[in-house]
Design an enzyme around this catalytic site. Structure first.
Site, PDB file in Angstrom:
ATOM      1  N   GLU A   1       0.394  47.301  16.704  1.00 19.38           N
ATOM      2  CA  GLU A   1      -0.465  47.337  15.731  1.00 19.38           C
ATOM      3  C   GLU A   1      -1.638  48.126  16.216  1.00 19.38           C
ATOM      4  O   GLU A   1      -2.167  47.676  17.349  1.00 19.38           O
ATOM      5  CB  GLU A   1      -0.938  46.323  14.850  1.00 19.38           C
ATOM      6  CG  GLU A   1       0.153  45.659  14.033  1.00 19.38           C
ATOM      7  CD  GLU A   1       0.872  46.432  13.013  1.00 19.38           C
ATOM      8  OE1 GLU A   1      -0.135  47.366  12.748  1.00 19.38           O
ATOM      9  OE2 GLU A   1       1.694  46.050  12.402  1.00 19.38           O
TER      10      GLU A   1
ATOM     11  N   ARG B   1      -0.867  39.095  -1.096  1.00 25.33           N
ATOM     12  CA  ARG B   1       0.119  39.421  -2.211  1.00 25.33           C
ATOM     13  C   ARG B   1       0.917  38.128  -2.835  1.00 25.33           C
ATOM     14  O   ARG B   1       1.445  37.886  -3.790  1.00 25.33           O
ATOM     15  CB  ARG B   1       1.182  40.450  -1.621  1.00 25.33           C
ATOM     16  CG  ARG B   1       2.202  40.909  -2.844  1.00 25.33           C
ATOM     17  CD  ARG B   1       3.215  41.797  -2.456  1.00 25.33           C
ATOM     18  NE  ARG B   1       3.752  41.590  -1.219  1.00 25.33           N
ATOM     19  CZ  ARG B   1       4.799  40.780  -0.923  1.00 25.33           C
ATOM     20  NH1 ARG B   1       5.447  40.280  -2.156  1.00 25.33           N
ATOM     21  NH2 ARG B   1       5.432  40.587   0.243  1.00 25.33           N
TER      22      ARG B   1
ATOM     23  N   CYS C   1      -1.256  37.748   9.197  1.00 25.89           N
ATOM     24  CA  CYS C   1      -1.267  38.528  10.500  1.00 25.89           C
ATOM     25  C   CYS C   1      -2.391  39.169  10.680  1.00 25.89           C
ATOM     26  O   CYS C   1      -2.945  39.253  11.802  1.00 25.89           O
ATOM     27  CB  CYS C   1       0.124  39.445  10.580  1.00 25.89           C
ATOM     28  SG  CYS C   1       1.453  38.438  10.697  1.00 25.89           S
TER      29      CYS C   1
ATOM     30  N   HIS D   1       4.252  43.375  15.098  1.00 22.54           N
ATOM     31  CA  HIS D   1       5.007  43.015  14.306  1.00 22.54           C
ATOM     32  C   HIS D   1       6.580  43.459  14.599  1.00 22.54           C
ATOM     33  O   HIS D   1       6.970  44.275  15.044  1.00 22.54           O
ATOM     34  CB  HIS D   1       4.825  43.820  12.947  1.00 22.54           C
ATOM     35  CG  HIS D   1       3.877  43.009  11.982  1.00 22.54           C
ATOM     36  ND1 HIS D   1       2.492  43.536  11.832  1.00 22.54           N
ATOM     37  CD2 HIS D   1       3.818  41.660  11.261  1.00 22.54           C
ATOM     38  CE1 HIS D   1       2.001  42.595  11.056  1.00 22.54           C
ATOM     39  NE2 HIS D   1       2.815  41.705  10.854  1.00 22.54           N
TER      40      HIS D   1
HETATM   41  N1  PCA Z   1       4.010  37.639   9.158  1.00 28.04           N
HETATM   42  C1  PCA Z   1       2.748  37.611   8.001  1.00 28.04           C
HETATM   43  C2  PCA Z   1       2.145  36.290   8.449  1.00 28.04           C
HETATM   44  C3  PCA Z   1       3.063  35.589   9.200  1.00 28.04           C
HETATM   45  C4  PCA Z   1       4.004  36.438   9.702  1.00 28.04           C
HETATM   46  O1  PCA Z   1       5.046  36.132  10.777  1.00 28.04           O
HETATM   47  C5  PCA Z   1       2.056  38.767   8.018  1.00 28.04           C
HETATM   48  O2  PCA Z   1       2.659  39.855   8.448  1.00 28.04           O
HETATM   49  O3  PCA Z   1       0.748  38.600   7.561  1.00 28.04           O
END
Ligand code: PCA
Length: 213
Positions: free
Chosen positions: A81, A91, A144, A166
């Site tokens: 990111e 959402r 996140c 991610h």
């Molecule tokens: N993914 C979510 C929150 C926790 C996770 O593992 C996100 O992308 O916000």
């Protein structure tokens, strides 16, 4: 001994596992250098508690670098990111049933923070390990992104570099054939390569990683 704090999230949205935690827990204790090791911790998937939990870990561990990870359902590679934004727009409800819509992560805070990790070098290192990776221009607007924003906010002006990664779903979480996934072992290898590259890179690589909208 210095510490690189690596976090993953607990499962959310009816999932029974979260690959981010399953992967980073396997890296707990891994030595990056003679005097540097990874310490892995799990964060709750809740707006009210995730940031507090992360702040407590930073206070206790005084990490030399912090890399938070989470599941991005629908991601097809390990994505690094670039930017955290000052907005919560959920959402779905989080694990405490909270669903903030268009609220600030930090009232009066800057619109966004950039990662302070060398994400181009990290993408390169993961690809060199034969694993799919890319730069991502949005961490979403759920827990996140909130954690990523709070992390950058807390460490701004310090020499501690930090950012967010991610990861895709695990193959066993995918029911529809066309949804992308990545094996746990591949995730672990990719994340380890990424953390090593982050630790050893001070000036980021200059490689195209952007998108044409
Ligand atoms: N993914 C979510 C929150 C926790 C996770 O593992 C996100 O992308 O916000």
């Amino acid at each position: 001994m210095r510490t690189v704090l690596l976090t993953g999230f607990e499962p959310f949205d009816q999932d029974s596992v979260n690959p981010s935690w399953e992967a980073v827990r396997q890296l707990d204790g891994v030595q990056l250098d003679d005097d540097v090791r990874i310490v892995a911790h799990r964060l709750p998937c809740a707006f009210a508690t995730a940031g507090e939990c992360l702040a407590r870990l930073i206070d206790e561990l005084h990490p030399a670098m912090v890399i938070a990870t989470g599941l991005g359902p629908g991601r097809s590679d390990i994505s690094f990111e670039r930017v955290a934004i000052n907005i919560n727009d959920a959402r779905i409800p989080d694990n405490l049933g909270e669903q903030p819509i268009d609220t600030a992560v930090v009232t009066g805070g800057p619109a966004a923070y950039f990662t302070t990790l060398p994400i181009k070098a990290m993408v390169k290192a993961v690809r060199e390990a034969g694993i799919a990776a890319s730069v991502s221009q949005t961490a979403g607007t759920f827990v996140c992104n909130q954690v990523f924003y709070l992390l950058q906010h807390a460490l701004t002006g310090t020499s501690v570099r930090s950012g967010f990664i991610h990861v895709p779903l695990l193959p066993e979480q995918v029911t529809e054939a066309q949804r992308p996934s990545m094996e746990l072992n591949t995730l672990v290898t990719g994340l380890q390569a990424a953390v090593l590259a982050a630790w050893h890179t001070t000036v980021d690589a200059k490689e195209a990683g952007g998108q044409v909208s």
